[in-house]
Design a protein around this motif. Structure first.
Motif: not given
Length: 370
Positions: A10-14, A17-21, A29-36
C-alpha cells in the motif's frame, strides 16, 4: 515469522519505508521474510568446472603471469556465478564461506612467503618436484598429498624440479572478509629459508595415527603434510566393510594433537566411491567443494545431473539435496565449511526419503568448455 501481505504494497507503507530509508533506517516488517527464511536459501548455486577448461586457462596464464611480475601466486579461483554481485571481486567466493582455486608453479619458479589471517589448505592434483615451506619446514609435494596451513603461519612455494605442478587451494577468504578480520603480511626476504629437516612433520608421523609424545598438548599444525600413500591405505582398510550410504568410504584429515579438523574453519575429506556405487540423497547446512581426484561419474543436485571426471571441481551449496554415482572407482577430495557451521551450532542434516532415497533427474548441467 512475519509474511508479506497486500498491505505492505500500500502507498502508506511504501511512503513510510522511503521516508525512514533517507535516515539510513530499515523496515523490519518488510525485510524479515527475506532475511529469515524457513530453511537456508543460499545465493551460491551448484556448479561444475571442467578440467579441460581449468588446464587450458592455467597454461595460458603461465605465458603472461610469473611470480617475478608480482601477484604473489599464479592462481585462478573458482567464482560461483550466484555470488558475482559481491564487491570487490565477488569476494573470490566459491561458496558463501570458502574460496577455491587452481594454482600452477613451473620449474625454476619461486612464489614468495607471506602470512595472513585466512587459513589455507592444498590438495596436489598434478606433477611433482615442488615444495611449500611452512614455518621453516620444506614440504615436498606429490600427487594426492593434502597440506594444511592454518592462519598466521609463514608459507611460500618453490620448484627445483622439472615438471609443472598444479594443486587445489582452499581458504576461508569470504568468511574472514565478511567479518572484517583480514590481515596480510609479506615475508621480508622473499621466501623463508629452511630451519628444520625437509618433510619433518610427515616423517614424525610415518607411523600413521600414533603421535609423538611431545604432541600430547595441542599444536596449531603438528602435521603439515598428509601423504597419499597413507590416505589410500586408510581407504583400503575401510573398503573391507559396508560403505556409508551417503558418502561411500570416507576419511577426514585431522590435527593429530587435538583430534579436530586439520584446519580450524575448513573440513577436508577424501572419499572412495566403488564402481557402481549410488549414494542415497541427503542435504546438510554446510557447503562442499569437490575436486575429482580420480574416476568418473555424476552427482544429482536438486534434481540436476552434473557429470564429472578426473580433474573437475563441483560445488554443492548449503541445504542442497545431493547424491553421487560412480561409473568407475572414484576418489573425491572435498573441502567444506562444516567446522564453521558447527561452531555456530547451525549444522543440520536431512535424508531424502522419497523414491528409495534417490532424486528424479529433471535436467542436465552443461559445463562451459574452452
Amino acid at each position: 515469522m512475519a509474511e508479506t501481505n497486500d498491505f505492505f504494497q500500500s502507498k502508506i507503507v511504501k511512503d513510510f519505508n522511503e521516508d525512514i530509508e533517507r535516515y539510513h533506517l530499515g523496515p523490519l516488517w518488510h525485510a524479515i521474510p527475506a532475511l529469515m527464511n524457513h530453511t537456508p536459501k543460499p545465493q551460491a548455486i551448484p556448479y561444475l568446472w571442467k578440467w579441460e577448461l581449468l588446464h587450458e586457462k592455467l597454461m595460458a596464464a603461465s605465458e603472461i603471469f610469473t611470480p617475478d611480475r608480482g601477484g604473489e601466486r599464479r592462481a585462478i579461483y573458482l567464482q560461483n556465478p550466484g555470488l558475482t554481485g559481491r564487491q570487490p571481486w565477488g569476494w573470490a567466493s566459491t561458496t558463501h564461506t570458502l574460496y577455491a582455486a587452481v594454482q600452477l608453479i613451473l620449474p625454476g619458479e619461486t612464489a614468495p612467503s607471506h602470512r595472513h589471517t585466512q587459513s589455507a589448505l592444498r590438495f596436489i592434483m598434478k606433477g611433482e618436484g615442488a615444495y611449500s615451506i611452512v614455518q621453516g619446514e620444506r614440504i615436498f609435494m606429490e600427487e594426492g598429498d593434502f597440506l594444511t596451513t592454518p592462519k598466521g603461519l609463514w608459507h611460500g612455494h618453490s620448484h627445483p624440479g622439472d615438471k609443472p605442478m598444479i594443486w587445489m587451494d582452499c581458504l576461508d577468504i569470504p568468511t574472514i572478509y565478511a567479518i572484517g578480520g583480514t590481515f596480510f603480511e609479506p615475508y621480508p626476504d622473499k621466501i623463508e629459508q629452511p630451519q628444520m629437516p625437509d618433510n619433518y612433520s610427515a616423517r614424525r608421523y610415518e607411523g600413521g595415527m600414533v603421535r609423538p609424545i611431545s604432541d600430547r598438548h595441542a599444536k596449531v599444525a603438528p602435521l603439515g603434510s598428509f601423504k597419499w600413500s597413507q590416505t589410500a591405505a586408510a581407504l583400503k582398510g575401510l573398503s573391507q566393510y559396508e560403505p556409508d550410504p551417503y558418502d561411500g568410504f570416507a576419511v577426514e584429515f585431522i590435527n593429530p594433537s587435538n583430534g579436530k579438523t586439520a584446519n580450524p574453519n575448513i573440513a577436508s575429506w577424501m572419499q572412495k566411491l566403488p564402481k557402481g556405487f549410488h549414494s542415497k540423497a541427503h542435504r546438510h547446512t554446510h557447503s562442499v567443494i569437490y575436486q575429482i581426484y580420480k574416476g568418473s561419474g555424476y552427482s544429482v543436485i536438486d534434481g540436476v545431473r552434473f557429470d564429472w571426471s578426473e580433474g573437475d571441481f563441483l560445488v554443492i551449496p548449503n541445504w542442497a539435496l545431493h547424491e553421487h554415482v560412480a561409473e568407475e572407482e572414484s576418489y573425491l577430495f572435498s573441502a567444506s565449511d562444516l567446522p564453521i557451521m558447527e561452531k555456530f551450532e547451525l549444522e543440520r542434516e536431512e535424508a531424502f526419503e522419497e523414491n528409495g532415497g534417490h532424486q528424479r533427474v529433471t535436467s542436465h548441467f552443461e559445463p562451459l568448455l574452452p
